[in-house]
Scaffold this motif. Structure first.
Motif, mmCIF file in Angstrom:
data_model
loop_
_atom_site.group_PDB
_atom_site.id
_atom_site.type_symbol
_atom_site.label_atom_id
_atom_site.label_comp_id
_atom_site.label_asym_id
_atom_site.label_seq_id
_atom_site.Cartn_x
_atom_site.Cartn_y
_atom_site.Cartn_z
ATOM 1 N N UNK A 1 -11.662 -8.558 43.757
ATOM 2 C CA UNK A 1 -10.823 -9.468 44.519
ATOM 3 C C UNK A 1 -11.513 -9.789 45.842
ATOM 4 N N UNK A 2 -11.569 -11.094 46.164
ATOM 5 C CA UNK A 2 -12.216 -11.526 47.404
ATOM 6 C C UNK A 2 -11.205 -12.272 48.276
ATOM 7 N N UNK A 3 -11.347 -12.074 49.584
ATOM 8 C CA UNK A 3 -10.525 -12.802 50.545
ATOM 9 C C UNK A 3 -11.476 -13.547 51.475
ATOM 10 N N UNK A 4 -11.406 -14.866 51.420
ATOM 11 C CA UNK A 4 -12.282 -15.692 52.247
ATOM 12 C C UNK A 4 -11.469 -16.341 53.362
ATOM 13 N N UNK A 5 -11.901 -16.104 54.595
ATOM 14 C CA UNK A 5 -11.284 -16.752 55.743
ATOM 15 C C UNK A 5 -12.310 -17.684 56.356
ATOM 16 N N UNK A 6 -12.062 -18.985 56.219
ATOM 17 C CA UNK A 6 -13.014 -20.001 56.679
ATOM 18 C C UNK A 6 -14.414 -19.758 56.116
ATOM 19 N N UNK B 1 -8.195 -1.793 50.594
ATOM 20 C CA UNK B 1 -8.443 -0.475 50.009
ATOM 21 C C UNK B 1 -7.131 0.045 49.435
ATOM 22 N N UNK B 2 -6.977 -0.080 48.138
ATOM 23 C CA UNK B 2 -5.746 0.361 47.501
ATOM 24 C C UNK B 2 -4.687 -0.724 47.496
ATOM 25 N N UNK B 3 -3.495 -0.403 47.014
ATOM 26 C CA UNK B 3 -2.411 -1.385 46.921
ATOM 27 C C UNK B 3 -2.052 -1.957 48.299
ATOM 28 N N UNK B 4 -1.988 -3.265 48.372
ATOM 29 C CA UNK B 4 -1.645 -3.941 49.634
ATOM 30 C C UNK B 4 -0.824 -5.183 49.310
ATOM 31 N N UNK B 5 0.322 -5.299 49.944
ATOM 32 C CA UNK B 5 1.172 -6.458 49.721
ATOM 33 C C UNK B 5 0.558 -7.692 50.389
ATOM 34 N N UNK B 6 0.789 -8.848 49.779
ATOM 35 C CA UNK B 6 0.292 -10.106 50.336
ATOM 36 C C UNK B 6 0.865 -10.335 51.735
ATOM 37 N N UNK B 7 2.109 -9.910 51.957
ATOM 38 C CA UNK B 7 2.738 -10.123 53.262
ATOM 39 C C UNK B 7 1.951 -9.442 54.379
ATOM 40 N N UNK C 1 3.867 -9.510 46.244
ATOM 41 C CA UNK C 1 2.828 -9.312 45.227
ATOM 42 C C UNK C 1 1.643 -8.558 45.810
ATOM 43 N N UNK C 2 1.019 -7.745 44.972
ATOM 44 C CA UNK C 2 -0.130 -6.967 45.412
ATOM 45 C C UNK C 2 -1.383 -7.835 45.421
ATOM 46 N N UNK C 3 -2.192 -7.685 46.438
ATOM 47 C CA UNK C 3 -3.394 -8.505 46.560
ATOM 48 C C UNK C 3 -4.333 -8.335 45.371
ATOM 49 N N UNK C 4 -4.311 -7.162 44.763
ATOM 50 C CA UNK C 4 -5.221 -6.900 43.645
ATOM 51 C C UNK C 4 -4.829 -7.654 42.372
#
Length: 209
Positions: free
Chosen positions: A1-6, A15-21, A59-62
């Motif tokens: 899973x990748x998160x691109x900011x600009x 790292x591990x379960x993380x909510x989108x919020x 929802x989980x980011x993963x």
């Protein structure tokens, strides 16, 4: 899973379960600190509209493969709003000209033309007002092309009242005259206003530099 900011993928590490919020709150904090605004959110290739974001909070980011966020500076966004406002006014001018050139004296035709033009004008005015505040330009004090915009604004109110009265009286001939000799010039003055706001901001920036 990748998160691109600009375009950058080295800002967020999940790292591990993380909510989108949690991610969204962090992005909002970053934008607030850097005076930027979120312009676009794309999740797995699908653009998410602002009113849809809360639906992803739990929802989980993963669950996602790639999350792309694009931001822009507040001033950059304000300038884009002025461009949109100018385009909206030009569209309103085209609507009125098309009606006048058609020569119609049908009341229903004039109502549709006037309402469409006035709605576009109102929409553009809201954008001009918000963008000017963001840019730090008090457009009510601007004077350009021998026009004091403060008095021009008062004329706009008078003009709207005249159109409203003529519409209620179903006086199509008077409406056509108002549109041609008062409404069109007034709309065109707002395109000049937008140019002057941009010029004023550029002048202030150059003086600060």
């Amino acid at each position: 899973m990748r998160i691109l900011l600009d375009g950058r993928d080295d800002i967020f590490v999940v790292d591990g379960p993380t909510k989108f919020e949690e991610l969204w709150d962090e992005i909002l904090d970053l934008c607030s600190q850097s005076n930027r605004a979120i312009e676009r959110l794309v999740i797995d290739g699908e653009e998410i509209m602002p009113d849809q974001v809360e639906g992803f909070y739990d929802r989980d980011l993963n669950e996602f493969s790639i999350i792309e966020i694009e931001t822009c500076g507040e001033q950059e966004s304000a300038l884009e709003d002025l461009v949109e406002a100018n385009s909206t006014i030009l569209d309103a001018i085209d609507v009125v000209k098309h009606f006048l050139e058609g020569g119609s004296l049908d009341y229903n035709d004039v109502v549709m033309s006037v309402i469409n033009a006035m709605n576009s004008w109102e929409k553009a005015c809201r954008k001009i007002d918000l963008a000017s505040k963001t840019l730090g330009v008090d457009y009510t004090r601007l004077k350009f092309a021998n026009t004091d915009f403060s008095s021009q604004h008062q004329e706009s109110i008078v003009l709207i009242n005249k159109l409203t009265l003529s519409l209620s009286n179903k006086d199509v001939v008077s409406i056509r005259d108002i549109l041609e000799y008062e409404f069109l010039p007034q709309l065109q003055s707002y395109t000049e206003l937008i140019k002057e706001i941009v010029n004023q901001k550029a002048k202030e920036d150059s003086q600060e530099g």
